[in-house]
Design a protein around this motif. Structure first.
Motif, PDB file in Angstrom:
ATOM      1  N   ILE A 402       0.830  -1.213   0.000  1.00 14.31           N
ATOM      2  CA  ILE A 402       0.000   0.000   0.000  1.00 14.31           C
ATOM      3  C   ILE A 402       0.861   1.257   0.000  1.00 14.31           C
ATOM      4  O   ILE A 402       0.630   2.194  -0.780  1.00 14.31           O
ATOM      5  CB  ILE A 402      -0.949  -0.023   1.219  1.00 14.31           C
ATOM      6  CG1 ILE A 402      -2.000  -1.106   1.031  1.00 14.31           C
ATOM      7  CG2 ILE A 402      -1.603   1.349   1.418  1.00 14.31           C
ATOM      8  CD1 ILE A 402      -2.848  -1.355   2.257  1.00 14.31           C
ATOM      9  N   ILE A 403       1.848   1.307   0.897  1.00 14.80           N
ATOM     10  CA  ILE A 403       2.694   2.494   0.999  1.00 14.80           C
ATOM     11  C   ILE A 403       3.430   2.757  -0.310  1.00 14.80           C
ATOM     12  O   ILE A 403       3.502   3.894  -0.792  1.00 14.80           O
ATOM     13  CB  ILE A 403       3.695   2.321   2.163  1.00 14.80           C
ATOM     14  CG1 ILE A 403       2.948   2.321   3.505  1.00 14.80           C
ATOM     15  CG2 ILE A 403       4.742   3.437   2.149  1.00 14.80           C
ATOM     16  CD1 ILE A 403       3.805   1.925   4.686  1.00 14.80           C
ATOM     17  N   THR A 404       3.956   1.704  -0.917  1.00 15.69           N
ATOM     18  CA  THR A 404       4.732   1.854  -2.154  1.00 15.69           C
ATOM     19  C   THR A 404       3.837   2.201  -3.339  1.00 15.69           C
ATOM     20  O   THR A 404       4.184   3.070  -4.158  1.00 15.69           O
ATOM     21  CB  THR A 404       5.509   0.560  -2.447  1.00 15.69           C
ATOM     22  OG1 THR A 404       6.296   0.221  -1.297  1.00 15.69           O
ATOM     23  CG2 THR A 404       6.421   0.738  -3.644  1.00 15.69           C
ATOM     24  N   ALA A 405       2.693   1.535  -3.463  1.00 12.09           N
ATOM     25  CA  ALA A 405       1.783   1.821  -4.570  1.00 12.09           C
ATOM     26  C   ALA A 405       1.270   3.256  -4.495  1.00 12.09           C
ATOM     27  O   ALA A 405       1.153   3.948  -5.515  1.00 12.09           O
ATOM     28  CB  ALA A 405       0.616   0.836  -4.563  1.00 12.09           C
ATOM     29  N   ALA A 439      -7.030   2.728   2.646  1.00 12.13           N
ATOM     30  CA  ALA A 439      -5.840   1.949   3.005  1.00 12.13           C
ATOM     31  C   ALA A 439      -6.219   0.785   3.909  1.00 12.13           C
ATOM     32  O   ALA A 439      -5.732  -0.341   3.743  1.00 12.13           O
ATOM     33  CB  ALA A 439      -4.809   2.844   3.680  1.00 12.13           C
ATOM     34  N   LEU A 440      -7.105   1.046   4.871  1.00 13.37           N
ATOM     35  CA  LEU A 440      -7.550  -0.028   5.768  1.00 13.37           C
ATOM     36  C   LEU A 440      -8.344  -1.073   4.996  1.00 13.37           C
ATOM     37  O   LEU A 440      -8.201  -2.285   5.235  1.00 13.37           O
ATOM     38  CB  LEU A 440      -8.403   0.551   6.895  1.00 13.37           C
ATOM     39  CG  LEU A 440      -7.692   1.531   7.844  1.00 13.37           C
ATOM     40  CD1 LEU A 440      -8.653   1.984   8.938  1.00 13.37           C
ATOM     41  CD2 LEU A 440      -6.460   0.894   8.450  1.00 13.37           C
ATOM     42  N   ALA A 441      -9.178  -0.611   4.062  1.00  9.05           N
ATOM     43  CA  ALA A 441      -9.977  -1.550   3.269  1.00  9.05           C
ATOM     44  C   ALA A 441      -9.090  -2.434   2.388  1.00  9.05           C
ATOM     45  O   ALA A 441      -9.437  -3.578   2.107  1.00  9.05           O
ATOM     46  CB  ALA A 441     -10.967  -0.779   2.398  1.00  9.05           C
ATOM     47  N   ALA A 442      -7.960  -1.909   1.974  1.00 11.21           N
ATOM     48  CA  ALA A 442      -7.047  -2.697   1.138  1.00 11.21           C
ATOM     49  C   ALA A 442      -6.191  -3.648   1.955  1.00 11.21           C
ATOM     50  O   ALA A 442      -5.883  -4.762   1.522  1.00 11.21           O
ATOM     51  CB  ALA A 442      -6.154  -1.759   0.324  1.00 11.21           C
ATOM     52  N   VAL A 443      -5.818  -3.234   3.152  1.00  8.33           N
ATOM     53  CA  VAL A 443      -4.899  -4.052   3.942  1.00  8.33           C
ATOM     54  C   VAL A 443      -5.587  -5.274   4.546  1.00  8.33           C
ATOM     55  O   VAL A 443      -4.961  -6.331   4.713  1.00  8.33           O
ATOM     56  CB  VAL A 443      -4.225  -3.206   5.050  1.00  8.33           C
ATOM     57  CG1 VAL A 443      -5.134  -3.025   6.258  1.00  8.33           C
ATOM     58  CG2 VAL A 443      -2.913  -3.846   5.497  1.00  8.33           C
ATOM     59  N   LEU A 444      -6.881  -5.171   4.852  1.00  8.84           N
ATOM     60  CA  LEU A 444      -7.558  -6.269   5.549  1.00  8.84           C
ATOM     61  C   LEU A 444      -7.621  -7.559   4.733  1.00  8.84           C
ATOM     62  O   LEU A 444      -7.188  -8.621   5.205  1.00  8.84           O
ATOM     63  CB  LEU A 444      -8.953  -5.819   5.985  1.00  8.84           C
ATOM     64  CG  LEU A 444      -8.987  -4.786   7.126  1.00  8.84           C
ATOM     65  CD1 LEU A 444     -10.419  -4.347   7.403  1.00  8.84           C
ATOM     66  CD2 LEU A 444      -8.349  -5.356   8.373  1.00  8.84           C
ATOM     67  N   PRO A 445      -8.155  -7.538   3.494  1.00  7.16           N
ATOM     68  CA  PRO A 445      -8.197  -8.798   2.740  1.00  7.16           C
ATOM     69  C   PRO A 445      -6.808  -9.323   2.403  1.00  7.16           C
ATOM     70  O   PRO A 445      -6.566 -10.537   2.435  1.00  7.16           O
ATOM     71  CB  PRO A 445      -8.989  -8.437   1.475  1.00  7.16           C
ATOM     72  CG  PRO A 445      -8.845  -6.961   1.332  1.00  7.16           C
ATOM     73  CD  PRO A 445      -8.781  -6.438   2.722  1.00  7.16           C
ATOM     74  N   ALA A 474      -2.542  -6.301  -1.807  1.00  4.74           N
ATOM     75  CA  ALA A 474      -2.843  -5.022  -1.156  1.00  4.74           C
ATOM     76  C   ALA A 474      -2.658  -3.859  -2.119  1.00  4.74           C
ATOM     77  O   ALA A 474      -3.483  -2.940  -2.166  1.00  4.74           O
ATOM     78  CB  ALA A 474      -1.950  -4.847   0.067  1.00  4.74           C
ATOM     79  N   ALA A 475      -1.565  -3.879  -2.893  1.00  2.68           N
ATOM     80  CA  ALA A 475      -1.318  -2.801  -3.850  1.00  2.68           C
ATOM     81  C   ALA A 475      -2.416  -2.746  -4.907  1.00  2.68           C
ATOM     82  O   ALA A 475      -2.919  -1.660  -5.253  1.00  2.68           O
ATOM     83  CB  ALA A 475       0.047  -2.996  -4.510  1.00  2.68           C
TER      84      ALA A 475
END
Length: 503
Positions: A402-405, A439-445, A474-475
């Motif tokens: 996430i951070i990198t994307a 970001a939270l929605a992407a990290v959970l799954p 995540a990205a």
């Protein structure tokens, strides 16, 4: 690296923040979290190379690489496996390093870009918990080496190694506290002392391990066993080769995430690129050669598969050389522990309460917690290592993705640095109450999938690739659900990225 003094920590040398009335928030800023200025950028190419030399040649990494030999991989297969991992680590580490070098901010602050000024506490805390646990464990492992050293010099001290107080003998406690205090003294002088210690320790461990490999090679007259059995062939061989490379990437997942804590003090991208190249791909290949020589020579001598270099050093017949070997392992273990497991939680805890906790104070707290958890019990508990720490480790891939994307693909490297330190409701990284829900929605799954792949036995064949899967998923999810128009508007016009790294 030179920590900014309060007088140097203002953002006046940066581009003006938007909105104009946005002020630095004491909940988000102190002189340790402020961007590193040009006079504090002392981590050149050699400093970064030495940093990686210490980390590559540590006991835990040798145990991992020797495990590949125990699986039946031959010499060239181990070299190829570690080279694949080295190339992956080199690429991802550069991406993180460039972020830190351009913005000059540590990991908890760069995380605010994608997770929000308050949501950034999530990735920072995950990194800190892992680091504190491993700081205690590595300190304990270093104390074991120290115990070997002192009993070799003074055999009478063995009588203090038979009782138990909270899981350690009297001698064990003395060695553990001694190593713990040495690390605190180094950190008490700040990041510049860390840089100097890493620069000193790098050549020491490189020379020691090379000498040890040459000595073992000479003991067998050059006739080493390139594998313990007929080398693996076909699909099984390639699966183990690529799995070894992916696991090497996972091992470095922690430092890939927070390498900007060090790269923020590099004067240029070139320094990062060169330091990383010599410190990672080249250094890891040298490490792989040493591993094969140590394993192959020992197996030729007595058919024994060693688990780490300490076992060879303990067998050195001459006390002076045994002492020198133990000292080298102690030096590198302390160096690795400080860079990988002390710096990160110090910045994280300082980020939690900037008004109260400086880098030094936060470091002292994290080191104290590392003692209170009695880390030898963690190390001796397979459930803790395999499920708790491995489970948290599986989260690192999604966080990095996430951070990198967000930084490279959505914002294209443009960050408004002053607005990372303001709580203004209309600031770029405020999102919703300081948290980016996307970001939270992407990290959970992604985290759920990565944890399942890493821990559930049914997925054992792909468990080595959990970091990569987590980062990629995540990205992809984050890019799909992000508001690209809003992201680009945050860094347009007067709020364009602040590039203070090359001034």
């Amino acid at each position: 690296m030179q920590l900014n003094s309060p007088a140097e920590s203002s953002l006046n040398d940066l581009a003006p923040a938007r909105p104009r009335d946005a002020a630095l928030s004491p909940r988000l800023h102190n002189h340790d979290l402020a961007p590193t200025r040009s006079e504090g950028r002392r981590w050149g190419g050699y400093s970064i190379f030495a940093l990686w030399t210490n980390d590559v040649h540590n006991i835990a990494n040798y145990s991992f690489a020797m495990g590949l030999y125990a699986l039946g991989l031959g010499g060239w297969q181990i070299l190829l496996s570690l080279l694949i991992g080295a190339v992956l680590v080199y690429g991802f580490m550069n991406l993180t390093g460039y972020m830190g070098q351009k913005t000059g901010v540590p990991f908890p602050v760069i995380s605010r870009v994608s997770f929000g000024i308050h949501g950034a506490q999530l990735p920072a805390l995950v990194r800190a918990v892992i680091a504190i646990a491993w700081f205690g464990i590595q300190t304990y492992l270093a104390s074991v080496v120290l115990k070997v050293l002192v009993t070799a010099l003074a055999p009478s001290l063995v009588e203090y190694d038979h009782n138990l107080v909270l899981g350690l003998s009297t001698l064990g406690w003395a060695c553990f506290v001694s190593i713990w205090l040495v690390q605190l003294v180094i950190l008490a002088y700040g990041m510049e002392m860390v840089r100097r210690y890493e620069a000193f320790a790098g050549p020491v461990i490189l020379l020691t391990m090379t000498s040890l490999a040459v000595w073992m090679y000479s003991r067998v007259g050059g006739h080493i066993s390139w594998s313990i059995r007929e080398p693996l062939q076909g699909a099984s061989m390639w699966r183990h080769i690529f799995a070894g490379g992916a696991l090497w990437l996972a091992i470095y997942g922690t430092l890939i995430l927070n390498f900007c804590d060090f790269a923020r003090s590099a004067p240029s991208r070139r320094c990062i690129r060169l330091g990383n190249f010599w410190g990672l791909p080249v250094n890891i290949l040298a490490f792989a050669v040493v591993t094969v020589m140590l394993c192959g020579a020992q197996f030729s001598i007595d058919g024994r598969i060693i688990e780490n270099p300490t076992q060879i050093i303990q067998s050195i017949p001459h006390t002076p050389f045994l002492v020198m070997g133990c000292l080298a392992l102690l030096i590198v273990t302390v160096a690795v522990n400080i860079m990988a497991n002390f710096v990160a939680p110090a910045f994280v805890l300082s980020n939690l309460a900037p008004r109260l906790l400086t880098f030094r104070r936060a470091g002292m707290i994290s080191a104290t917690v590392a003692v209170l958890i009695l880390p030898w019990n963690l190390y001796n508990s397979p459930l803790v290592i395999e499920y708790f720490l491995a489970g948290l480790g599986a989260l690192l891939g999604p966080l990095y993705g996430i951070i990198t994307a967000d930084y490279w693909l959505l914002r294209r490297g443009k960050v408004n640095v002053p607005q990372l330190y303001t709580e203004a409701a209309n600031a770029a990284y405020h999102y919703r109450r300081g948290i980016n829900p996307r970001a939270l929605a992407a990290v959970l799954p992604a985290a759920a999938i990565a944890i399942v792949l890493a821990l559930v036995p049914a997925f054992e064949t792909v468990s080595a690739f959990s970091w990569l899967f987590g980062a990629a998923i995540a990205a992809a999810v984050y890019l799909l659900i992000s508001d690209r128009h809003q992201t680009f508007s945050d860094v347009s016009g007067e709020s364009i990225a602040v590039d203070n790294a090359n001034h």
